[in-house]
Design a protein around this motif. Structure first.
Motif, short mmCIF file in Angstrom:
data_model
loop_
_atom_site.label_atom_id
_atom_site.label_comp_id
_atom_site.label_asym_id
_atom_site.label_seq_id
_atom_site.Cartn_x
_atom_site.Cartn_y
_atom_site.Cartn_z
N ASP A 180 0.84 -1.19 0.00
CA ASP A 180 0.00 0.00 0.00
C ASP A 180 0.88 1.24 0.00
OD1 ASP A 180 -2.32 -1.54 2.33
OD2 ASP A 180 -2.25 -1.62 0.13
N GLU A 181 0.30 2.35 -0.40
CA GLU A 181 1.05 3.60 -0.49
C GLU A 181 1.62 4.03 0.87
OE1 GLU A 181 2.01 5.38 -3.09
OE2 GLU A 181 1.15 3.84 -4.37
N ASP A 182 0.80 3.95 1.94
CA ASP A 182 1.30 4.43 3.22
C ASP A 182 2.17 3.37 3.91
OD1 ASP A 182 -0.60 2.59 4.04
OD2 ASP A 182 -2.01 4.09 4.79
#
Length: 293
Positions: free
Chosen positions: A241-243
């Motif tokens: 995921d991006e975070d």
């Protein structure tokens, strides 16, 4: 051979009965039956086994289905080319079962919005059969990882060059990658694909002896297991995921190992323009790790 017969045949395959296919193609059931009988006579083979209700495709009939799909696709492509419309017809695309497969549906939907006359058909398989299907013309292009077995008549163009990461459950404090790999429970990616071999080769080069607790054949499942605390693993960047707030990540390899994924196509292809647009869109979706032609 009449392409109307082939369209009727595909309607029967999709809707399972002659009666339902008749509604779709705008014919009576008896006219549908006559079309299929005429096609069987021309090909000198039984397409359907009529001893069952509803009739079932014979093994020869399954071959005719594949032929019909190919002929009708080529008909669409030729009509588009004659109109001068390179963004029409049907684009036959394949993809390996990779975490990068998440990108392809997004790009297909994007291109569908941009080019309403363009149809796409996606097939998921392993690298070798996909490459063979592109070479034979059954597929226009396929998403495959960097591969040694690309014939000279094909071109492979990477759209993604991404790093590999050691991932560990949230709260893992060690910042020493080698110590982490040697001492923590390890979830191994076990699959007959280049990525699995790339990871295992680097582990061997680093002299790591992992403490395996699981062998899993999909990257998404591995990420889930690590999040749940089962162990650590190695995954490509696109799988995260991006975070990434719930996972600790450390560079894998020294220098950090990367892998590439790209589009394979014939060097001379009537769909070259649309494949180039797809490559550009895929690279855009990959952000900082995208590779442009």
């Amino acid at each position: 051979m009449d392409t109307r017969q082939l369209k009727t045949l595909l309607a029967i395959e999709t809707h399972r009965t002659f009666a339902q296919a008749a509604d779709v193609v705008g014919l009576t059931p008896s006219a549908v039956s006559q079309q299929i009988q005429s096609l069987e006579q021309e090909l000198n083979t039984a397409i359907f086994d009529r001893s069952s209700r509803p009739p079932k495709l014979t093994p020869q009939g399954l071959q005719v289905i594949e032929m019909a799909k190919d002929i009708l696709q080529r008909e669409d492509d030729v009509k588009a080319a004659l109109r001068g419309d390179q963004m029409a017809g049907t684009l036959m695309v394949g993809s390996v079962r990779t975490s990068a497969l998440n990108l392809l549906p997004r790009v297909i939907v994007q291109m569908r919005r941009q080019f309403p006359a363009l149809k796409t058909n996606l097939r998921v398989s392993l690298s070798s059969p996909l490459i063979a299907d592109v070479a034979s013309g059954r597929l226009d292009a396929a998403v495959v990882a960097e591969h040694l077995g690309i014939p000279n008549a094909l071109r492979w163009s990477p759209f993604l060059r991404e790093p590999l990461w050691i991932i560990a459950p949230k709260g893992t404090e060690s910042t020493d990658p080698i110590r982490l790999l040697n001492t923590r429970p390890y979830v191994r990616f076990r699959s007959p694909v280049p990525l699995a071999n790339l990871i295992d080769t680097e582990l061997s080069r680093l002299g790591v002896v992992t403490q395996d607790v699981a062998e899993i054949d999909t990257i998404g499942s591995i990420v889930t297991c690590v999040r749940q605390g089962l162990g650590i693993s190695v995954v490509p960047h696109v799988a995260l995921d991006e975070d990434g707030a719930d996972i600790v990540r450390l560079p894998f390899g020294s220098p950090q190992v990367t892998r590439q994924i790209g589009l394979v196509e014939r060097t001379v292809s009537p769909r070259g323009e649309v494949i180039a647009r797809m490559h550009e869109a895929l690279a855009d979706q990959c952000g900082e790790h995208g590779v442009r032609r």
